[in-house]
Design a protein around this motif. Sequence first.
Motif, PDB file in Angstrom:
ATOM      1  N   LYS A   7       0.836  -1.193   0.000  1.00  0.00           N
ATOM      2  CA  LYS A   7       0.000   0.000   0.000  1.00  0.00           C
ATOM      3  C   LYS A   7       0.870   1.241   0.000  1.00  0.00           C
ATOM      4  O   LYS A   7       2.081   1.170   0.193  1.00  0.00           O
ATOM      5  CB  LYS A   7      -0.969   0.004   1.174  1.00  0.00           C
ATOM      6  CG  LYS A   7      -0.331  -0.016   2.541  1.00  0.00           C
ATOM      7  CD  LYS A   7      -1.405  -0.098   3.597  1.00  0.00           C
ATOM      8  CE  LYS A   7      -0.793  -0.212   4.977  1.00  0.00           C
ATOM      9  NZ  LYS A   7      -1.840  -0.220   6.005  1.00  0.00           N
ATOM     10  N   GLU A  13      -2.149   7.975  -2.589  1.00  0.00           N
ATOM     11  CA  GLU A  13      -3.309   7.214  -3.039  1.00  0.00           C
ATOM     12  C   GLU A  13      -4.400   8.137  -3.584  1.00  0.00           C
ATOM     13  O   GLU A  13      -4.981   7.869  -4.638  1.00  0.00           O
ATOM     14  CB  GLU A  13      -3.835   6.394  -1.864  1.00  0.00           C
ATOM     15  CG  GLU A  13      -4.918   5.423  -2.209  1.00  0.00           C
ATOM     16  CD  GLU A  13      -5.315   4.625  -0.993  1.00  0.00           C
ATOM     17  OE1 GLU A  13      -6.449   4.829  -0.509  1.00  0.00           O
ATOM     18  OE2 GLU A  13      -4.488   3.821  -0.520  1.00  0.00           O
ATOM     19  N   ASN A  28      -2.827   1.502 -10.356  1.00  0.00           N
ATOM     20  CA  ASN A  28      -1.688   0.596 -10.457  1.00  0.00           C
ATOM     21  C   ASN A  28      -0.813   0.922 -11.667  1.00  0.00           C
ATOM     22  O   ASN A  28       0.415   0.880 -11.579  1.00  0.00           O
ATOM     23  CB  ASN A  28      -2.117  -0.863 -10.450  1.00  0.00           C
ATOM     24  CG  ASN A  28      -3.100  -1.222 -11.537  1.00  0.00           C
ATOM     25  OD1 ASN A  28      -3.878  -0.399 -12.002  1.00  0.00           O
ATOM     26  ND2 ASN A  28      -3.086  -2.476 -11.949  1.00  0.00           N
ATOM     27  N   SER A  31       0.971   4.276 -10.978  1.00  0.00           N
ATOM     28  CA  SER A  31       2.026   4.110  -9.968  1.00  0.00           C
ATOM     29  C   SER A  31       3.280   3.504 -10.586  1.00  0.00           C
ATOM     30  O   SER A  31       4.394   3.843 -10.189  1.00  0.00           O
ATOM     31  CB  SER A  31       1.542   3.256  -8.795  1.00  0.00           C
ATOM     32  OG  SER A  31       1.353   1.911  -9.169  1.00  0.00           O
ATOM     33  N   ARG A  32       3.125   2.635 -11.562  1.00  0.00           N
ATOM     34  CA  ARG A  32       4.288   2.069 -12.253  1.00  0.00           C
ATOM     35  C   ARG A  32       5.044   3.160 -13.005  1.00  0.00           C
ATOM     36  O   ARG A  32       6.275   3.232 -12.951  1.00  0.00           O
ATOM     37  CB  ARG A  32       3.858   0.992 -13.256  1.00  0.00           C
ATOM     38  CG  ARG A  32       3.236  -0.214 -12.615  1.00  0.00           C
ATOM     39  CD  ARG A  32       2.666  -1.150 -13.655  1.00  0.00           C
ATOM     40  NE  ARG A  32       1.628  -1.974 -13.052  1.00  0.00           N
ATOM     41  CZ  ARG A  32       0.756  -2.675 -13.726  1.00  0.00           C
ATOM     42  NH1 ARG A  32       0.770  -2.680 -15.046  1.00  0.00           N
ATOM     43  NH2 ARG A  32      -0.148  -3.392 -13.100  1.00  0.00           N
ATOM     44  N   LEU A  59      -3.291  -3.638  -2.382  1.00  0.00           N
ATOM     45  CA  LEU A  59      -3.319  -4.564  -3.507  1.00  0.00           C
ATOM     46  C   LEU A  59      -2.130  -5.506  -3.416  1.00  0.00           C
ATOM     47  O   LEU A  59      -1.122  -5.181  -2.794  1.00  0.00           O
ATOM     48  CB  LEU A  59      -3.244  -3.794  -4.829  1.00  0.00           C
ATOM     49  CG  LEU A  59      -4.360  -2.795  -5.113  1.00  0.00           C
ATOM     50  CD1 LEU A  59      -4.070  -2.025  -6.393  1.00  0.00           C
ATOM     51  CD2 LEU A  59      -5.701  -3.498  -5.216  1.00  0.00           C
ATOM     52  N   LYS A  61       1.176  -7.416  -4.883  1.00  0.00           N
ATOM     53  CA  LYS A  61       2.241  -6.826  -5.684  1.00  0.00           C
ATOM     54  C   LYS A  61       2.098  -7.143  -7.160  1.00  0.00           C
ATOM     55  O   LYS A  61       2.525  -6.356  -7.997  1.00  0.00           O
ATOM     56  CB  LYS A  61       3.617  -7.210  -5.156  1.00  0.00           C
ATOM     57  CG  LYS A  61       4.057  -8.631  -5.382  1.00  0.00           C
ATOM     58  CD  LYS A  61       5.468  -8.807  -4.858  1.00  0.00           C
ATOM     59  CE  LYS A  61       5.879 -10.251  -4.889  1.00  0.00           C
ATOM     60  NZ  LYS A  61       7.223 -10.428  -4.338  1.00  0.00           N
ATOM     61  N   THR A  63      -0.689  -7.083  -8.827  1.00  0.00           N
ATOM     62  CA  THR A  63      -1.597  -6.059  -9.338  1.00  0.00           C
ATOM     63  C   THR A  63      -0.900  -4.710  -9.405  1.00  0.00           C
ATOM     64  O   THR A  63      -1.009  -3.991 -10.401  1.00  0.00           O
ATOM     65  CB  THR A  63      -2.859  -5.965  -8.453  1.00  0.00           C
ATOM     66  OG1 THR A  63      -3.475  -7.255  -8.414  1.00  0.00           O
ATOM     67  CG2 THR A  63      -3.840  -4.946  -9.007  1.00  0.00           C
ATOM     68  N   TRP A  64      -0.176  -4.336  -8.352  1.00  0.00           N
ATOM     69  CA  TRP A  64       0.524  -3.053  -8.342  1.00  0.00           C
ATOM     70  C   TRP A  64       1.570  -2.984  -9.444  1.00  0.00           C
ATOM     71  O   TRP A  64       1.703  -1.980 -10.126  1.00  0.00           O
ATOM     72  CB  TRP A  64       1.227  -2.814  -7.011  1.00  0.00           C
ATOM     73  CG  TRP A  64       0.413  -2.207  -5.922  1.00  0.00           C
ATOM     74  CD1 TRP A  64       0.156  -2.769  -4.707  1.00  0.00           C
ATOM     75  CD2 TRP A  64      -0.235  -0.935  -5.903  1.00  0.00           C
ATOM     76  NE1 TRP A  64      -0.614  -1.929  -3.946  1.00  0.00           N
ATOM     77  CE2 TRP A  64      -0.867  -0.790  -4.655  1.00  0.00           C
ATOM     78  CE3 TRP A  64      -0.351   0.106  -6.827  1.00  0.00           C
ATOM     79  CZ2 TRP A  64      -1.594   0.341  -4.298  1.00  0.00           C
ATOM     80  CZ3 TRP A  64      -1.072   1.233  -6.475  1.00  0.00           C
ATOM     81  CH2 TRP A  64      -1.686   1.343  -5.234  1.00  0.00           C
ATOM     82  N   GLN A  69       7.030  -6.221 -12.493  1.00  0.00           N
ATOM     83  CA  GLN A  69       7.377  -6.726 -11.165  1.00  0.00           C
ATOM     84  C   GLN A  69       8.855  -7.092 -11.046  1.00  0.00           C
ATOM     85  O   GLN A  69       9.530  -6.626 -10.132  1.00  0.00           O
ATOM     86  CB  GLN A  69       6.525  -7.942 -10.809  1.00  0.00           C
ATOM     87  CG  GLN A  69       6.855  -8.520  -9.448  1.00  0.00           C
ATOM     88  CD  GLN A  69       5.995  -9.710  -9.071  1.00  0.00           C
ATOM     89  OE1 GLN A  69       4.954  -9.946  -9.678  1.00  0.00           O
ATOM     90  NE2 GLN A  69       6.428 -10.463  -8.092  1.00  0.00           N
TER      91      GLN A  69
END
Length: 116
Positions: A7, A13, A28, A31-32, A59, A61, A63-64, A69
Amino acid sequence: MLPNSMKLNKQTEEQLKKLKQFTGITPNVSSRIAFFRSVESGFKYSAETAKKLDGSLVLDKVTWLGDTQLVTELVLKQTYPDLDDKETMAAWAAHVEDGIAALRNHKSISSFSEAL
């Protein structure tokens, strides 16, 4: 490396959610983008200035981070080799916060894409 559930802080957020309202880009994905913009800018995480991760959007990791990843975790491990999982999540969150600062005020997908 990174914990399975992650989070952000509440302020970051909220910025991601507002950006979604204006551009349609999900938190998501944005944020990437924010993470990698922050890394490219040379931002460095410091535990002394870390903010509390008090956001309500929790979420996993996958998904984030999605397809980023492995690269995200490798960048974090290379940049911060001595951090444990929780501290690594805080570093990731700090990079997202730093990177979203330049993206949060876009009111359309076209202005967002031009900024990239």
